[in-house]
Design a protein around this motif. Structure first.
Motif, PDB file in Angstrom:
ATOM      1  N   ILE A 198       0.840  -1.200   0.000  1.00 59.41           N
ATOM      2  CA  ILE A 198       0.000   0.000   0.000  1.00 59.41           C
ATOM      3  C   ILE A 198       0.876   1.252   0.000  1.00 59.41           C
ATOM      4  CG2 ILE A 198      -1.654   1.338   1.359  1.00 59.41           C
ATOM      5  CD1 ILE A 198      -2.773  -1.377   2.347  1.00 59.41           C
ATOM      6  N   ALA A 199       1.927   1.249   0.840  1.00 63.24           N
ATOM      7  CA  ALA A 199       2.817   2.409   0.912  1.00 63.24           C
ATOM      8  C   ALA A 199       3.494   2.665  -0.434  1.00 63.24           C
ATOM      9  CB  ALA A 199       3.862   2.195   2.000  1.00 63.24           C
ATOM     10  N   ARG A 200       3.922   1.603  -1.101  1.00 59.22           N
ATOM     11  CA  ARG A 200       4.553   1.763  -2.410  1.00 59.22           C
ATOM     12  C   ARG A 200       3.552   2.306  -3.431  1.00 59.22           C
ATOM     13  NH1 ARG A 200       7.281  -3.067  -0.917  1.00 59.22           N
ATOM     14  NH2 ARG A 200       5.757  -4.349  -2.030  1.00 59.22           N
ATOM     15  N   TYR A 201       2.327   1.806  -3.363  1.00 61.88           N
ATOM     16  CA  TYR A 201       1.308   2.284  -4.295  1.00 61.88           C
ATOM     17  C   TYR A 201       1.014   3.767  -4.068  1.00 61.88           C
ATOM     18  CZ  TYR A 201      -3.242   3.167  -6.348  1.00 61.88           C
ATOM     19  OH  TYR A 201      -4.272   3.732  -7.054  1.00 61.88           O
ATOM     20  N   LYS A 219       2.155   2.582  -8.354  1.00 65.67           N
ATOM     21  CA  LYS A 219       2.330   1.269  -8.979  1.00 65.67           C
ATOM     22  C   LYS A 219       1.429   0.252  -8.288  1.00 65.67           C
ATOM     23  CE  LYS A 219       5.910  -2.019 -10.422  1.00 65.67           C
ATOM     24  NZ  LYS A 219       5.570  -1.930 -11.853  1.00 65.67           N
ATOM     25  N   PRO A 220       0.458  -0.325  -8.999  1.00 63.57           N
ATOM     26  CA  PRO A 220      -0.469  -1.273  -8.378  1.00 63.57           C
ATOM     27  C   PRO A 220       0.205  -2.601  -8.066  1.00 63.57           C
ATOM     28  CG  PRO A 220      -0.854  -1.172 -10.724  1.00 63.57           C
ATOM     29  CD  PRO A 220       0.188  -0.128 -10.436  1.00 63.57           C
ATOM     30  N   LEU A 264      -6.655  -3.160   6.211  1.00 64.06           N
ATOM     31  CA  LEU A 264      -5.373  -2.480   6.038  1.00 64.06           C
ATOM     32  C   LEU A 264      -5.416  -1.493   4.873  1.00 64.06           C
ATOM     33  CD1 LEU A 264      -2.960  -5.507   6.604  1.00 64.06           C
ATOM     34  CD2 LEU A 264      -3.221  -3.538   8.105  1.00 64.06           C
ATOM     35  N   CYS A 265      -6.160  -1.853   3.819  1.00 66.09           N
ATOM     36  CA  CYS A 265      -6.276  -0.958   2.667  1.00 66.09           C
ATOM     37  C   CYS A 265      -7.055   0.308   2.992  1.00 66.09           C
ATOM     38  CB  CYS A 265      -6.943  -1.684   1.492  1.00 66.09           C
ATOM     39  SG  CYS A 265      -5.877  -2.887   0.657  1.00 66.09           S
ATOM     40  N   GLY A 266      -8.052   0.199   3.862  1.00 69.62           N
ATOM     41  CA  GLY A 266      -8.838   1.363   4.233  1.00 69.62           C
ATOM     42  C   GLY A 266      -9.466   2.031   3.019  1.00 69.62           C
ATOM     43  N   LYS A 267      -9.136   3.297   2.799  1.00 69.85           N
ATOM     44  CA  LYS A 267      -9.712   4.056   1.686  1.00 69.85           C
ATOM     45  C   LYS A 267      -8.884   3.957   0.410  1.00 69.85           C
ATOM     46  CE  LYS A 267     -12.085   7.401   4.673  1.00 69.85           C
ATOM     47  NZ  LYS A 267     -12.262   8.841   5.004  1.00 69.85           N
ATOM     48  N   VAL A 268      -7.767   3.250   0.463  1.00 69.36           N
ATOM     49  CA  VAL A 268      -6.954   3.061  -0.744  1.00 69.36           C
ATOM     50  C   VAL A 268      -7.751   2.228  -1.742  1.00 69.36           C
ATOM     51  CG1 VAL A 268      -4.858   2.017  -1.678  1.00 69.36           C
ATOM     52  CG2 VAL A 268      -4.781   3.236   0.503  1.00 69.36           C
ATOM     53  N   GLU A 269      -7.747   2.618  -2.999  1.00 70.46           N
ATOM     54  CA  GLU A 269      -8.563   1.934  -3.995  1.00 70.46           C
ATOM     55  C   GLU A 269      -8.106   0.488  -4.158  1.00 70.46           C
ATOM     56  OE1 GLU A 269     -10.583   2.761  -8.346  1.00 70.46           O
ATOM     57  OE2 GLU A 269      -9.243   4.231  -7.426  1.00 70.46           O
ATOM     58  N   TYR A 297       2.954 -11.087  -8.680  1.00 69.30           N
ATOM     59  CA  TYR A 297       3.336 -10.489  -7.397  1.00 69.30           C
ATOM     60  C   TYR A 297       4.483  -9.505  -7.635  1.00 69.30           C
ATOM     61  CZ  TYR A 297       1.114 -14.765  -5.704  1.00 69.30           C
ATOM     62  OH  TYR A 297       0.254 -15.794  -5.466  1.00 69.30           O
ATOM     63  N   ASP A 298       4.436  -8.737  -8.744  1.00 62.59           N
ATOM     64  CA  ASP A 298       5.608  -7.974  -9.144  1.00 62.59           C
ATOM     65  C   ASP A 298       5.981  -6.872  -8.165  1.00 62.59           C
ATOM     66  OD1 ASP A 298       3.141  -7.206 -10.105  1.00 62.59           O
ATOM     67  OD2 ASP A 298       3.860  -6.437 -12.007  1.00 62.59           O
ATOM     68  N   ASN A 299       5.098  -6.470  -7.278  1.00 64.08           N
ATOM     69  CA  ASN A 299       5.470  -5.447  -6.303  1.00 64.08           C
ATOM     70  C   ASN A 299       5.760  -6.041  -4.930  1.00 64.08           C
ATOM     71  OD1 ASN A 299       4.806  -3.778  -8.424  1.00 64.08           O
ATOM     72  ND2 ASN A 299       3.915  -2.230  -7.090  1.00 64.08           N
ATOM     73  N   TRP A 300       5.746  -7.360  -4.839  1.00 62.30           N
ATOM     74  CA  TRP A 300       6.061  -8.015  -3.576  1.00 62.30           C
ATOM     75  C   TRP A 300       7.531  -8.396  -3.562  1.00 62.30           C
ATOM     76  CZ3 TRP A 300       2.199  -9.153   0.063  1.00 62.30           C
ATOM     77  CH2 TRP A 300       0.897  -8.923  -0.375  1.00 62.30           C
ATOM     78  N   ASP A 301       8.096  -8.474  -2.373  1.00 60.14           N
ATOM     79  CA  ASP A 301       9.397  -9.119  -2.229  1.00 60.14           C
ATOM     80  C   ASP A 301       9.117 -10.615  -2.263  1.00 60.14           C
ATOM     81  OD1 ASP A 301      11.598 -10.512  -1.064  1.00 60.14           O
ATOM     82  OD2 ASP A 301      12.318  -8.597  -0.248  1.00 60.14           O
TER      83      ASP A 301
END
Length: 293
Positions: free
Chosen positions: A19-22, A27-28, A45-50, A85-89
Motif C-alpha cells: 500500500i505504501a509503495r502504491y 504502482k499497483p 489495512l487498505c482502508g480508503k486506498v482503492e 506479485y511484481d510489487n512483492w518481495d
C-alpha cells in the motif's frame, strides 16, 4: 535479537508495504488467492486506498487482492508477470506462505462480512478452467482435485475456488497457470480430464449434506469429537497436530465456534456450522451441520 514475525504480522507487513509503495509511486500490486480471513484483514489495512477482490465470481471464497485504480492497472499492465506479485518481495511472500503461521478468523473479522468481489469474470486477474469427466470411473471430490493440483507443484495461493459435480470440474486459477494446468493435469484419481478455459456460467455452488450432531458445547474439541466420532481427547490431539481448520485457517487452540463458521477435519471432511436445533433431555446441544459435498 529480534523475534521472527508471525504469519499474521508477516502478512500485515506485506500488505502495508505494498500500500505504501502504491501511494508513493502509483504502482499497483496483486496478491495470490487469499483466504476469507486474509481478505478481511487486507481490506481493513487498505482502508480508503482503492482496491478490490477478484475471485472469478461474486461470493467466491478465495479471492485476489488488487490494489490500484483501473487507470493505474492499464498504465502499469501489472498482470503480465508470472505470478502477478511484481510489487512483492518474492522471498518474503514465499516465507509467509510456507511459514505454517496462519491468520485466524477472530483476528480478521467474520466470514459473513467478506469484502465485496467483482460480479464479472475479469481474465486479466483470474481464469476459470473446466473439464468434463466420467463419474462412472470415480466420483471426484474437491479434495481429489486440490490434491492433484498440489501434487503437480502448484502453491495453494495460486488456486482459487474449486467446484465439482458428477459431470464437470471447475478450477479458478491465476491466468499465468492456464496452459500449465491444461498440459499437466490430464488425470485425477486415474480419471482422464481435459481442462480448457470456460466462464463461470454453470459453475456449481457448494452443495451440502444436512446433518445433526449432539454435543456438550460449541467448543471446537466437542464439535470435532462429534464429527470425527472420537473422544474429546482424540479431538484435542487432532487440533494439536494441525489437522483441524476453522474458516480455512489452522486451529492452534480450542475456541468456541459460531453459526456459519466452517470447520475442516483432515480425513473427515469440511463442514459449515448451522443453527441450534434445541437441547436434548440430557442438556446437550443439537446442532445443524452442513457437510460440503
Amino acid at each position: 535479537m529480534s523475534q521472527p514475525l508471525t504469519g499474521h504480522e508477516q502478512f500485515s507487513k506485506l500488505i502495508s508495504n505494498g500500500i505504501a509503495r502504491y501511494e508513493k509511486s502509483g504502482k499497483p500490486f496483486m496478491t495470490g488467492f487469499l483466504t476469507p480471513a486474509e481478505q478481511n484483514l487486507a481490506a481493513r489495512l487498505c482502508g480508503k486506498v482503492e482496491h478490490r477482490f477478484e475471485g472469478g465470481r461474486a461470493g467466491a471464497t478465495r479471492a485476489r487482492l488488487v490494489v490500484g485504480s483501473e487507470t493505474d492497472l492499464e498504465e502499469d499492465n501489472a498482470w503480465n508477470s508470472f505470478r502477478n506479485y511484481d510489487n512483492w518481495d518474492e522471498s518474503d511472500w514465499n516465507e509467509y506462505t510456507t511459514s505454517g503461521d496462519e491468520i485466524h478468523q477472530d483476528a480478521a473479522g467474520s466470514q459473513a462480512d467478506l469484502p465485496e468481489q467483482e460480479e464479472v469474470l475479469d481474465e486479466r486477474f483470474v481464469v476459470v478452467l473446466k473439464s468434463a469427466y466420467d463419474s462412472r470411473m470415480k466420483t471426484l471430490s474437491h479434495s481429489d482435485v486440490l490434491g492433484a493440483l498440489m501434487h503437480s507443484g502448484l502453491e495453494r495461493d495460486a488456486i482459487g475456488d474449486i467446484a465439482v459435480d458428477d459431470q464437470s470440474i471447475y478450477v479458478v486459477c491465476l491466468p499465468s497457470l492456464k496452459e500449465y494446468i491444461e498440459q499437466t493435469i490430464t488425470r485425477i484419481g486415474n480419471v482422464p480430464v481435459d481442462f480448457h478455459s470456460a466462464g463461470v456460467q454453470g459453475m456449481p455452488e457448494a452443495s451440502f449434506e444436512d446433518l445433526k450432531i449432539n454435543t456438550a458445547s460449541m467448543r471446537a474439541d466437542c464439535i470435532v469429537s462429534a464429527l470425527a466420532h472420537c473422544s474429546r481427547t482424540g479431538a484435542k490431539d487432532m487440533i494439536c497436530q494441525g489437522f483441524v481448520k476453522v474458516n480455512d485457517e489452522v486451529l492452534e487452540s480450542v475456541k468456541t465456534l459460531c453459526n456459519n463458521d466452517t470447520i475442516s477435519v483432515r480425513r473427515v471432511g469440511k463442514f459449515r456450522i448451522g443453527e441450534l436445533d434445541g437441547v436434548s433431555r440430557k442438556g446437550r446441544l443439537i446442532v445443524h451441520i452442513y457437510k460440503y459435498q
